[in-house]
Write a protein that holds these residues in place. Structure first.
Motif: not given
Length: 135
Positions: A7, A9, A29, A33, A35
């Motif tokens: 994924p 980042r 978030v 995700t 993040q």
């Protein structure tokens, strides 16, 4: 086949005040995700909001080193490199052709509307000065 995609980042930096205002949103978030949010104070990083798995779980073992390519794989790599080189050559030729056509168009435009006679064309000249060859 190939390796699974990792994924992407995202990493953002926010001031303390901005992070404080958006804390709940940033936490959610991050959980969804992955993040990473770096909190800065006066331009200096002081904290980070990271996914819990990065802190709590041990890191995964490194992937095994890739095996030596087989003869078939080497053949395919040579073919791919040949195609890439052919495409690069074709693009270089097309860029040359387009540059010549653009120079010809500007030459005709300069003949029809010399600099200073048409404000619209002068605006285009100024906007496209980086595309025109030095005269």
């Amino acid at each position: 086949m190939g390796e699974p995609a990792t994924p992407i980042r995202r990493r953002i930096e926010l001031t303390v005040a901005e992070a404080r205002l958006r804390f709940q949103q940033l936490v959610r978030v991050t959980g969804v995700t992955g993040q990473v949010t770096v909190v800065v104070d006066g331009g200096r990083p002081i904290a980070a909001i990271v996914p819990a798995s990065q802190v709590l779980d041990p890191p995964p073992p490194p992937p095994p080193p890739p095996a030596a390519p087989s003869a078939a794989a080497e053949g395919w790599m040579r073919r791919i490199e040949k195609v890439r080189e052919d495409v690069r050559r074709q693009h270089a030729q097309r860029i040359g052709d387009l540059s010549q056509a653009l120079d010809e168009a500007w030459r005709l435009l300069d003949e029809m509307r010399p600099p200073g006679t048409d404000r619209t064309v002068d605006t285009l000249r100024a906007a496209h000065v980086d595309l025109r060859k030095a005269r």
